[in-house]
Every structure is written in C-alpha cells, then in structure tokens.
Design a protein around this motif. Structure first.
Motif, short mmCIF file in Angstrom:
data_model
loop_
_atom_site.label_atom_id
_atom_site.label_comp_id
_atom_site.label_asym_id
_atom_site.label_seq_id
_atom_site.Cartn_x
_atom_site.Cartn_y
_atom_site.Cartn_z
N ALA A 109 -16.64 -16.52 -17.55
CA ALA A 109 -15.62 -15.97 -16.63
C ALA A 109 -16.26 -15.06 -15.59
O ALA A 109 -15.80 -14.97 -14.46
CB ALA A 109 -14.55 -15.23 -17.42
N GLN A 110 -17.33 -14.37 -15.98
CA GLN A 110 -18.02 -13.48 -15.05
C GLN A 110 -18.84 -14.24 -14.03
O GLN A 110 -18.91 -13.87 -12.87
CB GLN A 110 -18.98 -12.58 -15.83
CG GLN A 110 -18.48 -11.18 -15.98
CD GLN A 110 -19.57 -10.24 -16.49
OE1 GLN A 110 -20.67 -10.69 -16.85
NE2 GLN A 110 -19.26 -8.97 -16.51
N SER A 147 -13.50 -19.06 -10.05
CA SER A 147 -12.22 -19.16 -10.76
C SER A 147 -11.64 -20.57 -10.72
O SER A 147 -10.96 -21.00 -11.63
CB SER A 147 -11.22 -18.17 -10.18
OG SER A 147 -11.02 -18.48 -8.81
N GLY A 153 -10.80 -14.00 -18.73
CA GLY A 153 -10.63 -13.93 -17.28
C GLY A 153 -9.36 -13.21 -16.88
O GLY A 153 -9.23 -12.76 -15.76
N THR A 154 -8.44 -13.10 -17.82
CA THR A 154 -7.09 -12.56 -17.56
C THR A 154 -6.64 -12.72 -16.10
O THR A 154 -6.56 -11.75 -15.35
CB THR A 154 -6.93 -11.07 -17.99
OG1 THR A 154 -8.07 -10.35 -17.52
CG2 THR A 154 -6.82 -10.95 -19.49
N GLY A 155 -6.37 -13.97 -15.78
CA GLY A 155 -5.79 -14.24 -14.46
C GLY A 155 -6.80 -14.50 -13.38
O GLY A 155 -6.43 -14.78 -12.25
N SER A 156 -8.11 -14.44 -13.70
CA SER A 156 -9.09 -14.66 -12.65
C SER A 156 -9.78 -16.01 -12.76
O SER A 156 -10.58 -16.37 -11.93
CB SER A 156 -10.14 -13.55 -12.66
OG SER A 156 -10.96 -13.69 -13.79
N ILE A 157 -9.47 -16.76 -13.78
CA ILE A 157 -10.09 -18.08 -13.90
C ILE A 157 -9.03 -19.13 -14.25
O ILE A 157 -8.23 -18.95 -15.16
CB ILE A 157 -11.28 -18.07 -14.89
CG1 ILE A 157 -12.05 -19.38 -14.85
CG2 ILE A 157 -10.85 -17.72 -16.32
CD1 ILE A 157 -13.50 -19.24 -15.23
N TRP A 158 -9.02 -20.20 -13.45
CA TRP A 158 -7.99 -21.23 -13.57
C TRP A 158 -8.65 -22.59 -13.69
O TRP A 158 -8.68 -23.37 -12.74
CB TRP A 158 -7.06 -21.18 -12.36
CG TRP A 158 -6.40 -19.85 -12.24
CD1 TRP A 158 -6.74 -18.83 -11.40
CD2 TRP A 158 -5.31 -19.36 -13.03
NE1 TRP A 158 -5.93 -17.74 -11.61
CE2 TRP A 158 -5.04 -18.04 -12.60
CE3 TRP A 158 -4.53 -19.91 -14.06
CZ2 TRP A 158 -4.03 -17.25 -13.17
CZ3 TRP A 158 -3.52 -19.13 -14.62
CH2 TRP A 158 -3.28 -17.82 -14.17
#
Ligand code: 5GP
Ligand code: MG
Length: 184
Positions: free
Chosen positions: A32-33, A37, A63-68
């Motif tokens: 995630a880092q 995203s 990711g809480t909302g930063s990766i889709w």
C-alpha cells in the motif's frame, strides 16, 4: 507418481495460520505504501487464490481508502509437473482485463525456478503494462533457473515441497489454513 492420499499422510506445520496472517498484513502495508492506488492485481491460479483473497482485504485495511485494486486471474501451468518444476509454461486460461498502461501487481503462491513468474511478467510487459511488480507468499532461495526477483516476499522457506493455504499436491490440501509439509 502415486498421489499421496491425505488420510494416510502425515502433515507437519511449517508456517501457522497466525504467522501467515501477521505477515500478510505487514506485506499489505508495504504494498500500500509503495504501489499506486489504481492497481491491477493479476493473481496466478490456482495456487494463489487463498493468498490473493487475504491480501486484497489486508490491502484495504492497510490503505484505508488510498488503494483501489482491480483483480483478475490467469491460470498458468508447467508441463509434466510432479513435485518439481518442468520447463515449459502454458496459459491454461487467460485474464480478461486489459493491462496496457496499467500498474500491475502479479500475485503468486511460491517462487521456485522463477519460470512461471518470468513468463507472466514478460507476457504482461508485452501487453504494454506500465509497470509490473511481483508479490509472492513463499520463496525458495537458490532454486532460480531464470532471472527474476519478487518485489514483495512473505516468507523464505527451506527447499521442501509445501502444501496448504492454496498450494496443492495433486489438487489436495489447498484448504489447509497453514503451510505444511506432507510425508506419505
Ligand atoms: P516455478 O515456476 O517458480 O518453478 O514454480 C512456481 C510454481 O510451482 C508455483 O506457482 C507452484 O504452483 C509450484 N510449486 C513450486 N514449489 C512448490 C511447492 O513446494 N509446493 C507446491 N504445492 N507447489 C510448488
Ligand atoms: Mg502455481
């Protein structure tokens, strides 16, 4: 080779369900880092379906909302497989999504000779993916026959034939919640 019948074989736990879960969460944090995203995940069937399903949920939490991520699957096989890799890789079932211009993360169960992953990586690059990175749950060191390194590795394991958490022997044992070693 005679299949090992599960009921008459001994299973030893190499990596417990709890250890796997902790490591998958940490790996998701790294991914995630480092990765964009808008990610296309290509999961190599059949062995990686369990790892992939845990990893994408861990990615969401990390990711809480930063990766889709978007998910697709590709089934590859190598000819003449017993418990060691043979040379030739074949596409048994291809993915359906397009990868041109996309950042792709290939997810596989285990990196051994590297032939499977090198094949998948090259195929996706040929289809003009923008970038291709690789995540594997397991890696056996010193077994590489082609030049490939995984960008994300769950566990480095000894040179033993392992089953469970999606990995099979003769299509058995995929359901085990841990990584184990079978002895007939
Ligand atoms: P490679 O192409 O890197 O030699 O092998 C990768 C594939 O071989 C994996 O996706 C997996 O299907 C299979 N494989 C390699 N080592 C093992 C193992 O220890 N156990 C199981 N079940 N499959 C393995
Ligand atoms: Mg496989």
């Amino acid at each position: 080779m005679t299949p090992i019948i599960p009921s008459s074989s001994k299973l030893e736990i190499l990596i417990s369900a709890g250890e796997i879960s902790g490591r998958v969460n940490a790996l998701a944090g790294e991914i995630a880092q480092k990765l964009p995203s808008d990610l296309m995940i290509v999961s190599l069937l059949r062995g990686s379906f369990v790892f992939t399903s845990d990893l994408i949920r861990a990615l969401h939490m990390a990711g809480t909302g930063s990766i889709w991520p978007q998910i697709d699957f590709m089934t590859l096989a190598s000819y003449g497989r017993g418990t060691t890799s043979s040379g030739t890789i074949e596409v048994v079932r291809d993915m359906t999504e397009k990868v041109d211009g996309r950042d792709v993360l290939i997810v596989d169960d285990i990196l051994e000779s590297g032939r499977t992953l090198a094949y998948a990586r090259d195929a996706l690059m040929q289809r003009n993916a923008k970038s291709v990175q690789v995540a594997v749950l397991l890696e056996k060191p010193g077994k590489r026959k082609v030049d490939i390194t995984a960008d994300f590795v769950g566990f480095v394991i000894p040179d033993k034939f392992v089953v469970g958490y999606g990995l099979d022997y003769a299509n058995y044992y995929r359901e085990l919640p841990y990584i184990g070693v079978v002895t007939p």
